[in-house]
Design an enzyme around this catalytic site. Structure first.
Site, mmCIF file in Angstrom:
data_model
loop_
_atom_site.group_PDB
_atom_site.id
_atom_site.type_symbol
_atom_site.label_atom_id
_atom_site.label_comp_id
_atom_site.label_asym_id
_atom_site.label_seq_id
_atom_site.Cartn_x
_atom_site.Cartn_y
_atom_site.Cartn_z
ATOM 1 N N GLY A 83 0.781 -1.368 0.109
ATOM 2 C CA GLY A 83 -0.008 0.088 0.209
ATOM 3 C C GLY A 83 0.797 1.296 -0.136
ATOM 4 O O GLY A 83 2.142 1.187 -0.008
ATOM 5 N N TYR A 129 -13.910 0.277 -15.420
ATOM 6 C CA TYR A 129 -13.187 1.349 -15.989
ATOM 7 C C TYR A 129 -12.906 1.231 -17.802
ATOM 8 O O TYR A 129 -12.890 -0.053 -17.979
ATOM 9 C CB TYR A 129 -11.659 1.197 -15.312
ATOM 10 N N ASP A 165 -5.529 -2.640 -5.644
ATOM 11 C CA ASP A 165 -6.183 -2.966 -4.296
ATOM 12 C C ASP A 165 -7.655 -2.564 -4.459
ATOM 13 O O ASP A 165 -8.371 -3.272 -3.797
ATOM 14 C CB ASP A 165 -5.708 -1.668 -3.244
ATOM 15 N N THR A 224 -4.997 5.342 4.256
ATOM 16 C CA THR A 224 -4.605 6.640 3.829
ATOM 17 C C THR A 224 -5.628 7.220 2.991
ATOM 18 O O THR A 224 -5.791 8.547 3.016
ATOM 19 C CB THR A 224 -3.271 6.205 2.858
ATOM 20 N N THR A 259 -9.489 23.549 19.354
ATOM 21 C CA THR A 259 -8.705 23.252 18.127
ATOM 22 C C THR A 259 -8.467 21.900 17.560
ATOM 23 O O THR A 259 -8.912 21.510 16.648
ATOM 24 C CB THR A 259 -7.348 23.893 17.887
#
Length: 244
Positions: A13, A90, A99, A122, A175
């Site tokens: 990955g 696609y 993946d 991610t 914050t």
């Protein structure tokens, strides 16, 4: 039925490498790291390699692993127009991330129904495949850490320490909470919209943040932490059968 006895799946990955060892259809062990673990004494008959990294990075990793197992057969998996009874949405099938492709194939075979596949690491990746095995397409959005990192890198005064990120009730009053909970709400809104569009579809999730996110939405789901490896096993075995 497995084509070979011992298979090593290498899932490279963006931020980590996941190694999954199979004996037939049984998963022996799963590890993450920069190099394949050797303490198990596992020598694969064949290695199925799936990487979303650059050609240069993939080639270096390939060389390192093949040096460790010089006698093992090697198969690099790429996205195809059709594999294991699933048709790629696609127009240029090879441009779908491997993946995502392997996750779609695994989810289709596991659920045998209309499925939404969510991989939150991610990036947050969502793909939709119907019960006939037709991949309808999908989305890629920034993951939680990526969203947070982008916000911090593009502002001068939004700063906080790791120990300031604490759970709280109601609207964020610091914050740290404003950023982390704001990013989470953006991801939840995205996933809630997908659920609204495909309310009757089953959901299969993988990736470190998937289940935590979807628990907030109360969506019924099946968590498969090894989804990409399961898809790689299906595709690699099919390719080996075709070569025999």
């Amino acid at each position: 039925m497995s084509v070979v006895g011992r298979v090593l799946i290498v899932d490279a990955g963006n931020t980590s490498i996941k190694f999954t060892a199979f004996e037939g259809e049984q998963v022996l062990w799963v590890e993450r790291g920069d190099s394949c673990p050797t303490e198990y004494g596992f020598v694969p008959d064949v290695i199925y390699f799936a990487s979303v990294r650059s050609k240069e990075q993939s080639a270096l990793l390939h060389a390192d692993i093949q040096a460790e197992f010089p006698q093992s057969e090697w198969l690099t998996l790429t996205s195809q127009a059709i594999a294991c009874g699933v048709r790629n949405a696609y127009v240029e099938p090879e441009r779908l991330g491997i993946d995502r492709w392997l996750g779609v194939i695994a989810a289709h075979h596991l659920m045998k129904s209309d499925v939404v596949v969510v991989d939150a690491g991610t990036a947050i990746k969502v793909d939709v495949v119907n019960k006939k095995g037709v991949h309808l397409g999908g989305y890629i959005a920034p993951g939680l850490a990526m969203m947070e990192g982008a916000l911090l890198s593009q502002t001068a005064r939004i700063r906080y320490e790791a120990d300031e990120v604490v759970a709280g009730l109601g609207l964020p009053d610091s914050t740290a909470r404003a950023v982390t909970e704001g990013c989470r709400e953006m991801a939840l809104g995205f996933l809630e919209r997908i659920h609204h569009c495909y309310p009757e579809y089953k959901w299969v999730v993988t990736g470190g943040d998937s289940q935590a996110l979807l628990d907030f939405l109360g969506i019924s789901l099946e968590c498969q932490t090894n989804l990409v490896a399961l898809g790689a096993k299906l595709v690699g075995d099919e390719r080996l059968r075709g070569n025999k």
